[in-house]
Design a protein around this motif. Sequence first.
Motif, PDB file in Angstrom:
ATOM      1  N   VAL A 154      36.265  26.156 -73.258  1.00  0.00           N
ATOM      2  CA  VAL A 154      36.443  27.316 -74.127  1.00  0.00           C
ATOM      3  C   VAL A 154      35.233  27.429 -75.052  1.00  0.00           C
ATOM      4  O   VAL A 154      34.374  26.550 -75.082  1.00  0.00           O
ATOM      5  N   SER A 155      35.196  28.492 -75.835  1.00  0.00           N
ATOM      6  CA  SER A 155      34.118  28.645 -76.810  1.00  0.00           C
ATOM      7  C   SER A 155      34.506  27.999 -78.132  1.00  0.00           C
ATOM      8  O   SER A 155      35.694  27.806 -78.439  1.00  0.00           O
ATOM      9  N   ALA A 156      33.497  27.685 -78.938  1.00  0.00           N
ATOM     10  CA  ALA A 156      33.768  27.153 -80.271  1.00  0.00           C
ATOM     11  C   ALA A 156      34.553  28.162 -81.102  1.00  0.00           C
ATOM     12  O   ALA A 156      35.427  27.784 -81.898  1.00  0.00           O
ATOM     13  N   LYS A 157      34.258  29.452 -80.927  1.00  0.00           N
ATOM     14  CA  LYS A 157      34.981  30.487 -81.666  1.00  0.00           C
ATOM     15  C   LYS A 157      36.456  30.522 -81.264  1.00  0.00           C
ATOM     16  O   LYS A 157      37.328  30.842 -82.077  1.00  0.00           O
ATOM     17  N   PHE A 158      36.763  30.232 -80.002  1.00  0.00           N
ATOM     18  CA  PHE A 158      38.159  30.182 -79.570  1.00  0.00           C
ATOM     19  C   PHE A 158      38.892  29.054 -80.288  1.00  0.00           C
ATOM     20  O   PHE A 158      40.024  29.231 -80.763  1.00  0.00           O
TER      21      PHE A 158
ATOM     22  N   PRO B 133      27.713  26.459 -82.220  1.00  0.00           N
ATOM     23  CA  PRO B 133      28.006  25.081 -82.642  1.00  0.00           C
ATOM     24  C   PRO B 133      29.482  24.917 -83.008  1.00  0.00           C
ATOM     25  O   PRO B 133      30.061  25.747 -83.707  1.00  0.00           O
ATOM     26  N   LEU B 134      30.089  23.839 -82.514  1.00  0.00           N
ATOM     27  CA  LEU B 134      31.462  23.496 -82.895  1.00  0.00           C
ATOM     28  C   LEU B 134      31.400  22.727 -84.211  1.00  0.00           C
ATOM     29  O   LEU B 134      30.811  21.655 -84.299  1.00  0.00           O
ATOM     30  N   VAL B 135      32.013  23.305 -85.245  1.00  0.00           N
ATOM     31  CA  VAL B 135      31.917  22.721 -86.587  1.00  0.00           C
ATOM     32  C   VAL B 135      32.795  21.477 -86.671  1.00  0.00           C
ATOM     33  O   VAL B 135      33.719  21.288 -85.869  1.00  0.00           O
ATOM     34  N   PRO B 136      32.526  20.582 -87.635  1.00  0.00           N
ATOM     35  CA  PRO B 136      33.324  19.348 -87.752  1.00  0.00           C
ATOM     36  C   PRO B 136      34.821  19.609 -87.819  1.00  0.00           C
ATOM     37  O   PRO B 136      35.615  18.855 -87.239  1.00  0.00           O
TER      38      PRO B 136
ATOM     39  N   ILE C 250      27.241  16.705 -81.105  1.00  0.00           N
ATOM     40  CA  ILE C 250      27.078  16.716 -79.655  1.00  0.00           C
ATOM     41  C   ILE C 250      26.620  15.322 -79.259  1.00  0.00           C
ATOM     42  O   ILE C 250      25.751  14.734 -79.902  1.00  0.00           O
ATOM     43  N   GLN C 251      27.200  14.779 -78.179  1.00  0.00           N
ATOM     44  CA  GLN C 251      27.067  13.339 -77.946  1.00  0.00           C
ATOM     45  C   GLN C 251      25.662  12.855 -77.595  1.00  0.00           C
ATOM     46  O   GLN C 251      25.231  11.814 -78.087  1.00  0.00           O
ATOM     47  N   ALA C 252      24.946  13.592 -76.735  1.00  0.00           N
ATOM     48  CA  ALA C 252      23.697  13.017 -76.218  1.00  0.00           C
ATOM     49  C   ALA C 252      22.826  14.079 -75.575  1.00  0.00           C
ATOM     50  O   ALA C 252      23.322  15.126 -75.145  1.00  0.00           O
ATOM     51  N   PRO C 253      21.521  13.808 -75.462  1.00  0.00           N
ATOM     52  CA  PRO C 253      20.689  14.668 -74.616  1.00  0.00           C
ATOM     53  C   PRO C 253      21.081  14.474 -73.157  1.00  0.00           C
ATOM     54  O   PRO C 253      21.485  13.381 -72.742  1.00  0.00           O
TER      55      PRO C 253
ATOM     56  N   HIS D 101      23.918   8.247 -84.677  1.00  0.00           N
ATOM     57  CA  HIS D 101      24.570   7.714 -83.474  1.00  0.00           C
ATOM     58  C   HIS D 101      23.805   8.057 -82.201  1.00  0.00           C
ATOM     59  O   HIS D 101      24.271   7.727 -81.104  1.00  0.00           O
ATOM     60  N   GLY D 102      22.670   8.726 -82.322  1.00  0.00           N
ATOM     61  CA  GLY D 102      21.922   9.143 -81.139  1.00  0.00           C
ATOM     62  C   GLY D 102      22.360  10.486 -80.591  1.00  0.00           C
ATOM     63  O   GLY D 102      21.866  10.929 -79.556  1.00  0.00           O
ATOM     64  N   GLY D 103      23.305  11.137 -81.276  1.00  0.00           N
ATOM     65  CA  GLY D 103      23.720  12.477 -80.892  1.00  0.00           C
ATOM     66  C   GLY D 103      22.918  13.519 -81.646  1.00  0.00           C
ATOM     67  O   GLY D 103      21.892  13.210 -82.276  1.00  0.00           O
ATOM     68  N   VAL D 104      23.383  14.760 -81.597  1.00  0.00           N
ATOM     69  CA  VAL D 104      22.653  15.837 -82.265  1.00  0.00           C
ATOM     70  C   VAL D 104      23.627  16.781 -82.949  1.00  0.00           C
ATOM     71  O   VAL D 104      24.807  16.864 -82.602  1.00  0.00           O
ATOM     72  N   VAL D 105      23.089  17.504 -83.925  1.00  0.00           N
ATOM     73  CA  VAL D 105      23.792  18.624 -84.546  1.00  0.00           C
ATOM     74  C   VAL D 105      22.914  19.853 -84.376  1.00  0.00           C
ATOM     75  O   VAL D 105      21.708  19.802 -84.654  1.00  0.00           O
ATOM     76  N   ILE D 106      23.508  20.938 -83.883  1.00  0.00           N
ATOM     77  CA  ILE D 106      22.806  22.210 -83.765  1.00  0.00           C
ATOM     78  C   ILE D 106      23.218  23.086 -84.944  1.00  0.00           C
ATOM     79  O   ILE D 106      24.408  23.259 -85.213  1.00  0.00           O
TER      80      ILE D 106
END
Length: 652
Positions: free
Chosen positions: A363-367, A396-399, A442-445, A513-518
Amino acid sequence: MTGMNGPLWTPDPTFAASTHMARFTRFANERCGAGADSPRALWRWSIREPEAFWNAVWDFCGVIGERGERAVVDFDRLPGARWYPDARLNYAENLLRRRDDTPALMFRAEDRVRRDLTWAQLYDTTSRLAQALGALGLAPGDRVAGYVPNMPESIVYMLASASLGATISTASPDFGVQGVFDRFGQVEPRVLLAADGYFWQGRWYSSLDRLPEIVRRLPSVERVIIIPHTDPEPDISAVPRAVLFNDFIGPWQPREIEFRRLPFDHPLYILFSSGTTGIPKCIVHTAGGVLLTHLKEHQLHADIRRGDRTFYFTTCGWMMWNWLASALASEATVVLFDGSPFHPRPEVLFDYADEVRMTQLGVSAKFIDAIGKEGLRPRETHDLSSVRTMVSTGSPLVPEGFDYVYRHVKSDVHLASISGGTDLCGGFVVGHPLLPVWRGEIQAPSLGMDVDVWDEEGRSMPTGKGELVCKSPFPSVPAGFWGDEDGNRFHEAYFDVYPGVWRHGDWMEWTEHGGVVIYGRSDATLNAGGVRIGTAEIYRLVDRLPEVLESIVIGQPWENDTRVILFVRLADGQRLDGELEGRIRMEIRENASPRHVPARIVEVSDIPRTKSAKISELAVRAVVMGEPVKNSDALANPEALEEYRDRPELRR
């Protein structure tokens, strides 16, 4: 769900050991000497030894075709690297590797249509359509287009066309005449597939009233194939060169499909940018690049397995439709839905998940934000035991979205927030079944993607926010833009800021943690008082207030600087008074910074968004500044823009 200071989800050791990612790691270590003792080490090997990595993906995922001796030529050129120059393959052949009587496609159109196709039926129908298209003389490189709902015939049409080597473009039926022409007019298709109409929020909408004008404006179209969808016997007499789907394939009986194996870089899809800043860019994607990229993402990162039931809520106007269709190559059932995800009730997608036993729910983050605002508690009302992975993208899916999923949807699901785009028909940063899920990250590249964060001077940033870049070639780099003969537009889109390096246009930061935030699109990043602010930083704070359904934020040039303007759409019965404005400002000030606090907060009744449901900050900014919106037909609700024009609050 773990406590606030720990991960929200950690893979169970038994589950982890059974994943494709774990098996691939062992495969890469044993066959290729990868020496990977951790997910991070495997990623480093994948970008350090690209030939070995992509050959391993080809072999592990069982690509059908001749690979040839060379994996990549001119790897030091971006753009310009050539992948598998000696290979021959056919995308459709890789998706039609099963012919049994288990479901290949499951389809629902709201509560109006229910239909499934077995693998044998999918193969046979594709065979008949491929013969009919072949009889028209359709040849490799010819373009075909679909103006279609997300339904089985759309997949069949794509497969039949790809089997012949044609190049496919699609658009959803909610596009107006100009929106269709802006896309298909550029690529000049020979054949057009369309349904007679579609359903949305319980209502029926006709496509037949638009098709005569669309066909008139597309003189390249020799045949229009109409799928009866809303009416079993539609009147197509007003549509030039039209034939009903079953009449078109009627003369042909199923037989073995003669898949044309073509070069790895043969054009498979022409996808379109959103088109809100001008006529859409026509992005040419190669058959091999799409196939290899999707196999990697599906099997390794999303852990899609043979017999799984994979779903993503999408239309045919969004690249996630192409992404979803490729799941057939992993021998998974593709689950299709067309219509409103809130009709006839807000729980409809969770009803569907239980009914068909989905294993991946996309699904989308907005959903996720919307069902949280609705107060849905699927964990209490639905089984969802079949769902292993929940995928989110689009923004982006917010916290707080992570919190909601683990508290109220499913506590033991692998929540994979992913980010990439139409530009690469895939993801740069993705989920990972062997890594924990941390709140807001987001977990990883993605494996094989040499992703980094750079500052404006092209320096790598281990900490802090900067541009998402990819420093090395990857197989799904587009072949270019259709009609861009000298390649200038293509180069300007991705390579003009950092020569030889892909600049994606996202504002990103590595996490501990080696992940990313957009933080949103870098071209929509605010620059208030000399400080760059990602719009997602504001959305996550404002949208968690119960009074606010959604918001959109822009930067307005003001007194030799830029000031932050926030528009809010409020819940029924709410109004933007001084008390609510004060709470919005306090929420932003205390949880972000004083620089993030908007200079003006304005109430609106609607938020402009693209056909793929992404809010359109650039269109709003253009209207506020009195500039023309270059292609408002690319918006799902262009009428919403009028509410932003000449606002008195923004003149002081």
